[in-house]
Each structure stands twice: as structure tokens, then as C-alpha cells.
Design a protein around this motif. Structure first.
Motif, PDB file in Angstrom:
ATOM      1  N   ASN A 157      -1.056 -33.964  41.691  1.00 38.07           N
ATOM      2  CA  ASN A 157       0.088 -33.910  42.770  1.00 38.07           C
ATOM      3  C   ASN A 157      -0.324 -33.099  43.980  1.00 38.07           C
ATOM      4  N   ARG A 158      -0.445 -31.706  43.848  1.00 37.97           N
ATOM      5  CA  ARG A 158      -0.784 -31.028  44.996  1.00 37.97           C
ATOM      6  C   ARG A 158      -2.036 -31.558  45.711  1.00 37.97           C
ATOM      7  N   SER A 159      -2.895 -32.205  45.125  1.00 39.39           N
ATOM      8  CA  SER A 159      -3.899 -32.797  46.079  1.00 39.39           C
ATOM      9  C   SER A 159      -3.497 -33.882  46.919  1.00 39.39           C
ATOM     10  N   CYS A 160      -2.375 -34.580  46.770  1.00 40.81           N
ATOM     11  CA  CYS A 160      -1.711 -35.556  47.528  1.00 40.81           C
ATOM     12  C   CYS A 160      -0.857 -34.739  48.788  1.00 40.81           C
ATOM     13  N   ILE A 161      -0.746 -33.593  48.767  1.00 43.39           N
ATOM     14  CA  ILE A 161      -0.117 -32.975  50.016  1.00 43.39           C
ATOM     15  C   ILE A 161      -0.943 -33.336  51.025  1.00 43.39           C
ATOM     16  N   GLY A 162      -0.089 -33.528  52.407  1.00 48.01           N
ATOM     17  CA  GLY A 162      -0.543 -34.064  53.660  1.00 48.01           C
ATOM     18  C   GLY A 162      -1.080 -35.356  53.609  1.00 48.01           C
ATOM     19  N   ARG A 163      -1.219 -36.042  52.422  1.00 46.63           N
ATOM     20  CA  ARG A 163      -1.538 -37.591  52.603  1.00 46.63           C
ATOM     21  C   ARG A 163      -0.597 -38.319  53.044  1.00 46.63           C
ATOM     22  N   GLU A 164      -0.849 -39.135  53.767  1.00 44.16           N
ATOM     23  CA  GLU A 164       0.186 -40.661  54.277  1.00 44.16           C
ATOM     24  C   GLU A 164      -0.140 -41.594  53.403  1.00 44.16           C
ATOM     25  N   THR A 165       1.056 -42.151  52.971  1.00 47.46           N
ATOM     26  CA  THR A 165       0.731 -43.356  52.009  1.00 47.46           C
ATOM     27  C   THR A 165       2.005 -44.114  51.773  1.00 47.46           C
ATOM     28  N   ARG A 166       2.084 -45.282  51.332  1.00 46.83           N
ATOM     29  CA  ARG A 166       3.124 -46.332  51.476  1.00 46.83           C
ATOM     30  C   ARG A 166       3.931 -46.225  49.894  1.00 46.83           C
ATOM     31  N   ILE A 167       5.291 -45.943  49.944  1.00 51.27           N
ATOM     32  CA  ILE A 167       6.054 -46.044  48.659  1.00 51.27           C
ATOM     33  C   ILE A 167       6.912 -47.260  48.742  1.00 51.27           C
ATOM     34  N   LEU A 168       6.971 -47.883  47.397  1.00 48.69           N
ATOM     35  CA  LEU A 168       7.864 -48.874  47.025  1.00 48.69           C
ATOM     36  C   LEU A 168       9.230 -48.037  46.555  1.00 48.69           C
ATOM     37  N   ILE A 169      10.509 -48.077  47.507  1.00 45.24           N
ATOM     38  CA  ILE A 169      11.602 -47.837  47.199  1.00 45.24           C
ATOM     39  C   ILE A 169      12.244 -48.580  46.035  1.00 45.24           C
ATOM     40  N   ASP A 170      12.371 -47.686  45.042  1.00 42.94           N
ATOM     41  CA  ASP A 170      13.280 -48.316  43.768  1.00 42.94           C
ATOM     42  C   ASP A 170      14.348 -47.826  43.042  1.00 42.94           C
ATOM     43  N   ARG A 171      14.840 -46.762  43.816  1.00 47.62           N
ATOM     44  CA  ARG A 171      16.063 -46.206  43.307  1.00 47.62           C
ATOM     45  C   ARG A 171      16.721 -45.116  44.358  1.00 47.62           C
ATOM     46  N   LYS A 172      18.215 -44.786  44.045  1.00 47.95           N
ATOM     47  CA  LYS A 172      18.534 -43.877  45.053  1.00 47.95           C
ATOM     48  C   LYS A 172      18.657 -42.593  44.515  1.00 47.95           C
ATOM     49  N   GLY A 173      18.352 -41.644  45.354  1.00 48.75           N
ATOM     50  CA  GLY A 173      18.183 -40.109  44.830  1.00 48.75           C
ATOM     51  C   GLY A 173      19.755 -39.595  44.702  1.00 48.75           C
ATOM     52  N   ARG A 174      19.591 -38.469  44.210  1.00 53.30           N
ATOM     53  CA  ARG A 174      21.030 -37.748  43.799  1.00 53.30           C
ATOM     54  C   ARG A 174      21.820 -37.287  45.189  1.00 53.30           C
ATOM     55  N   LYS A 175      20.763 -36.777  46.046  1.00 53.11           N
ATOM     56  CA  LYS A 175      21.558 -36.273  47.311  1.00 53.11           C
ATOM     57  C   LYS A 175      21.965 -37.264  48.358  1.00 53.11           C
ATOM     58  N   PRO A 176      23.017 -37.253  49.113  1.00 53.99           N
ATOM     59  CA  PRO A 176      23.152 -38.077  50.002  1.00 53.99           C
ATOM     60  C   PRO A 176      21.954 -38.555  51.028  1.00 53.99           C
ATOM     61  N   GLY A 177      21.671 -39.696  51.190  1.00 54.36           N
ATOM     62  CA  GLY A 177      20.767 -40.272  52.031  1.00 54.36           C
ATOM     63  C   GLY A 177      19.310 -40.139  51.542  1.00 54.36           C
ATOM     64  N   GLN A 178      19.340 -39.668  50.217  1.00 54.47           N
ATOM     65  CA  GLN A 178      17.802 -39.708  49.407  1.00 54.47           C
ATOM     66  C   GLN A 178      17.461 -40.687  48.619  1.00 54.47           C
ATOM     67  N   MET A 179      16.205 -41.398  48.876  1.00 54.69           N
ATOM     68  CA  MET A 179      15.923 -42.204  48.129  1.00 54.69           C
ATOM     69  C   MET A 179      14.707 -42.150  47.162  1.00 54.69           C
ATOM     70  N   ILE A 180      14.421 -42.703  46.233  1.00 47.90           N
ATOM     71  CA  ILE A 180      13.031 -42.423  45.460  1.00 47.90           C
ATOM     72  C   ILE A 180      11.991 -43.682  45.549  1.00 47.90           C
ATOM     73  N   GLY A 181      10.873 -43.444  45.718  1.00 57.62           N
ATOM     74  CA  GLY A 181      10.090 -44.685  45.871  1.00 57.62           C
ATOM     75  C   GLY A 181       8.889 -44.363  44.911  1.00 57.62           C
ATOM     76  N   LYS A 182       7.928 -45.317  44.669  1.00 58.31           N
ATOM     77  CA  LYS A 182       6.572 -45.070  43.780  1.00 58.31           C
ATOM     78  C   LYS A 182       5.564 -45.163  44.728  1.00 58.31           C
ATOM     79  N   SER A 183       4.600 -44.184  44.659  1.00 61.32           N
ATOM     80  CA  SER A 183       3.646 -44.214  45.222  1.00 61.32           C
ATOM     81  C   SER A 183       2.593 -45.060  44.746  1.00 61.32           C
ATOM     82  N   PRO A 184       1.216 -45.174  45.168  1.00 61.14           N
ATOM     83  CA  PRO A 184       0.392 -46.075  44.595  1.00 61.14           C
ATOM     84  C   PRO A 184      -0.215 -45.477  43.487  1.00 61.14           C
ATOM     85  N   TRP A 185      -0.124 -44.177  43.170  1.00 64.89           N
ATOM     86  CA  TRP A 185      -0.446 -43.597  41.880  1.00 64.89           C
ATOM     87  C   TRP A 185       0.407 -43.546  41.056  1.00 64.89           C
TER      88      TRP A 185
END
Ligand code: SAM
Ligand code: SF4
Length: 438
Positions: free
Chosen positions: A371-399
Motif C-alpha cells: 500500500n505504501r508503494s502506491c503513495i504518489g501514484r495517480e490511478t482510477r477508482i470505481l466508487i462503490d459506497r459512501k464513507g462515514r464522514k460527510p462528503g467522503q466516498m470509497i472506491g476500489k483501485s485496480p489493485w
């Protein structure tokens, strides 16, 4: 005798194939005129779609049945489905008088008819494994989640000595090519942007001389389908063709779940795994040549009968060699009727506990590093659910990591993000581009 149920709830436990079956049962019950019960509402029919893979999972099924009794003493119609139903058949009803219907994973297309008969006072058991595929009797799929499961292969002929699957799910069968393509198309029309092909040994899928790689290439041309995944694979079915698809099918995500179970050849032999540590490592090497950034995931069992300290060290070594991005690890659980259940030298519980802790600590080191090796990477995520905080969403990375972002994008949209920070089980990112249009 009770009224025919108007509302239902399906609760699925265990693997993704059970999640898929649960969705199909809900679609079937919906097509036969029942409605899904709302959140917090009592359902007239409850289907418990159970898992038998380890003892704890099977015991959970019965305690969940007991909890269905309502405060006023009444109860819903109860259907026990899934692998506990298959394994225990008639005995399940002897263990709990709450159960009205017992239906196995290959017979659930008959559920609507069984519900009608059960409402008329009959207690029914159907654990047949009919030659006619249940899939032919299921309704066409109309709605899908952004990431949708699609079972293409069921059952198992491998007979690992610890595993109940060959007994509960039956012999290996593959669904025909045309049926799979038609279901994938329906899922995409129903809103899916990612399809996860499922099977107990999904990479053993075949229709004549066509294998999984050909199927993946065919699905990749469906307009609107952005991502393809498949799980779970067996090391011996990891063909060069399939490995090649990771190099040149852009929609095939860089993620491979390839369980090894143990790093010791002696234990692998006793497990009847038909691969060695070295042959597994050669396969991983080929996959990494094809797709250098691939995330490798796996399953492990610690405390298989007669596992010595040296065998367990070999498992720790293979974890270091592969550097798993994620993994599932379990204590060995003896399953009645499997060859390993009567093997000599069972491992004491405290040794299993200690080994599991050490293994999980090592796996966490590697997943954190990945996971640390991903820091700084640009990638595309598919949003699949809401996060707990207002305005937060959670998506899946290609990995297949969960990525937390603040965005106005909706569930089902894709967003380009930069990864800012990493935790052992998730990533945090910030949006670099607005949602990509569907
Ligand atoms: N077909 C897949 C394979 O061979 O890799 C695995 C399917 S199984 C449903 C999922 C995982 O459960 C296995 O990979 C194994 O690690 C675990 N498992 C199966 N039987 C088990 C048992 N008796 N005790 C502990 N873990 C078990
Ligand atoms: Fe079980 Fe082995 Fe078949 Fe996997 S390959 S489902 S572990 S018997």
C-alpha cells in the motif's frame, strides 16, 4: 399452515459465490411476486444462505436460525440454503424445528415452489444436484451493482484433503460461453461497470477448447464494461494463455488471488494440492513478467495435521518471496467426512494460535509495504459506497484496495485520484480529475 409470504430477506454468509447465489435467490423470489423486506422490518420468509467451510461458520448458521424467533413467539418461514443445507440435508431439520425448508446450492431455482408448499404446512428438503443447470431456470438479470459478481464455474474435482467444497458444491461444471456472455451483457445494461467472474476454481472454466482467457477477451469488447476480475484461481490451472491476458487485456485488472495454502511441499502433498512451493513461485514469476504491477493475494491454512515448526517456517518464507499485497489466513478446521479430519498428529490449539499470529503479522508487513508503494501514484477508482464522514466516498483501485476520497462523484462513477497516504487495509487519495462519464 401459514399464509404465503409477502416479504422476504436473504442473508448470505461465506464466499463471493454465496453472495452471487443470494442475489439470484432474491431475484427469483422477487419474480415470483414477493417483495424484499425493508431495513428493520420483519420478513415473512428468511433465507439463510450458509457456509460450511470451517466449523465456526457452520455453527453460526444454527445460532442465526435460533435468533429468528420473534418476541411474540411467532416465527417467519425459515429456509436454510447454501453449503450447510447441502452437507446436513435432513439432519438440519432434526437439529432445529425452526427450519421449514432445506435447499442446497444446486437446487435453489426451486425455492419459490418450495415456499408455497412450506406455507401449506410441508417441511421440505431438496439437496439434489440435478444435471440440468439451475442457471437455465433463473430470471434474466435486470439491475446490477457497479461491481457485479457473475458465477461461471461451480464445484470442484480437486479434493484437497481438508476441504468440503467437492462434497457440498459437487463436481466441477462450467457454464456455457453464450450464457455467460449474455449474463454479462445484461449486468452491464443493468448498471455494472466491473464484472467479477466467480468460480471455486474459476481458471478451470472451459467451454470445449475455449478457456477463461478467451472468455475474458470476449467480455472485454462489451461497451460500457470497464473492468474485469476473476476469482478464485487454482495454481495448476494458471495457463500461459490466461497469464498472457494480464499482459494485453487492458480491462483485466492487475490483481490475482492465487491461494498457496502452505509453503511446505510435505504439507502440500498431504493436502493433495498438486503444486509445490517451487512450481507456485514459477507461476507467480511468469505472472509478474506479464504484468509487473500485479497485486498478488492468497489463502493460507496454519496447523494442518502434522505441520512441524520447519513446515510453518517454509510458509513464512514463501510469504516473503511472494510479498503478498493481501491475503486470507485460517486455522485448520477439521471437517467431518474429509480425509484430513482423521489424520494423525493434530496441532494443539495454542500452537495454531501462535502460528496464525506470526503469519498474520508478516502478511500485514507486506500489505502495508504494498500500500505504501502506491503513495504518489495517480490511478482510477470505481466508487462503490459512501464513507462515514460527510462528503467522503470509497472506491476500489485496480489493485482492489479501498480508497477513501472526498468527492461529489456518485456510486458507480469512476474518478482519477492521487494516492496520498496508506494504511494496512486501505488508501487515502485526492481527486485529480472529475468523474469520467459513463
Ligand atoms: N478453490 C480455492 C483454492 O483451492 O484455492 C479455495 C476455495 S475455499 C472456499 C477458500 C479457502 O478456505 C481455501 O483457500 C482455504 O484456505 C480455506 N479452507 C478450506 N477448507 C478449510 C479448512 N478445513 N480449514 C481451514 N481453512 C479452510
Ligand atoms: Fe477446496 Fe481444494 Fe477445491 Fe479449492 S481446490 S475448492 S480448496 S478442494
Amino acid at each position: 399452515m401459514s399464509a404465503i409470504p409477502k416479504t422476504f430477506r436473504v442473508k448470505s454468509f461465506g464466499c463471493q459465490m454465496n453472495v452471487y447465489d443470494g442475489e439470484r435467490m432474491a431475484e427469483l423470489l422477487g419474480a415470483s411476486g414477493m417483495a424484499a423486506a425493508g431495513e428493520g422490518e420483519d420478513a415473512d420468509l428468511v433465507v439463510l444462505n450458509t457456509c460450511h467451510i470451517r466449523e465456526k461458520a457452520a455453527e453460526k448458521a444454527y445460532s442465526d436460525v435460533g435468533r429468528l424467533r420473534r418476541e411474540d413467539g411467532s416465527k417467519p418461514l425459515v429456509a436454510l440454503a447454501g453449503c450447510v443445507a447441502q452437507a446436513e440435508a435432513g439432519e438440519a431439520k432434526a437439529r432445529s424445528a425452526m427450519i421449514d425448508i432445506v435447499v442446497g446450492p444446486q437446487a435453489y431455482h426451486r425455492l419459490p415452489q418450495m415456499v408455497v408448499e412450506a406455507a401449506a404446512g410441508r417441511r421440505l428438503v431438496d439437496t439434489d444436484m440435478p444435471a440440468l443447470s439451475k442457471f437455465d431456470a433463473l430470471p434474466v438479470r435486470r439491475r446490477a451493482t457497479p461491481s457485479a459478481f457473475l458465477t461461471v464455474q461451480e464445484g470442484c474435482d480437486k479434493f484437497c484433503t481438508y476441504c468440503v467444497v467437492p462434497y457440498t458444491r459437487g463436481a466441477e461444471i462450467s457454464r456455457p460461453w453464450d450464457d455467460v456472455v449474455a449474463e454479462a451483457q445484461a449486468l452491464v445494461e443493468g448498471g455494472a461497470r466491473e464484472i467479477v467472474l466467480l468460480g471455486q476454481n474459476v481458471n478451470a472454466w472451459a467451454d470445449g477448447n475455449r478457456g477463461l482467457s478467451g472468455l475474458i477477451r470476449q467480455l472485454a469488447v462489451i461497451p460500457g464494461l470497464e473492468r474485469i476480475r476473476y476469482t478464485t484461481s487454482h495454481p495448476v490451472n494458471m495457463s500461459d494463455d490466461l497469464i498472457g491476458a494480464h499482459a494485453d487485456v487492458e480491462k483485466l485488472m492487475p490483481y490475482l488471488h492465487l491461494p498457496v495454502q502452505s509453503g511446505s511441499d510435505r504439507i502440500l502433498k498431504a493436502m493433495n494440492r498438486s503444486h509445490t512451493a517451487a512450481s507456485y513461485l514459477r507461476t507467480i514469476e511468469k505472472v509478474r513478467v506479464a504484468r509487473p504491477d500485479i497485486a498478488i493475494s492468497g489463502d493460507f491454512i496454519v496447523g494442518f495435521p502434522d505441520e512441524t515448526g520447519a513446515d510453518f517456517e517454509a510458509t513464512l518464507n514463501i510469504v516473503d518471496e511472494v510479498r503478498y499485497a493481501s491475503a486470507f489466513s485460517f486455522k485448520y478446521s477439521p471437517r467431518p467426512g474429509t480425509p484430513a479430519a482423521t489424520m494423525e498428529n493434530p496441532i494443539p490449539a495454542e500452537v495454531m494460535d501462535e502460528r496464525l499470529q506470526r503469519l498474520q503479522a508478516k502478511l500485514a508487513e507486506h500489505s502495508t509495504a504494498f500500500n505504501r508503494s502506491c503513495i504518489g501514484r495517480e490511478t482510477r477508482i470505481l466508487i462503490d459506497r459512501k464513507g462515514r464522514k460527510p462528503g467522503q466516498m470509497i472506491g476500489k483501485s485496480p489493485w482492489l484496495q479501498s480508497v477513501f476520497v472526498e468527492t461529489e462523484a456518485a456510486i458507480g462513477e469512476m474518478v482519477d485520484v492521487r494516492i496520498d497516504h496508506a494504511l494496512p487495509n486501505s488508501l487515502g487519495g485526492s481527486v485529480v480529475r472529475q468523474a469520467v462519464a459513463a
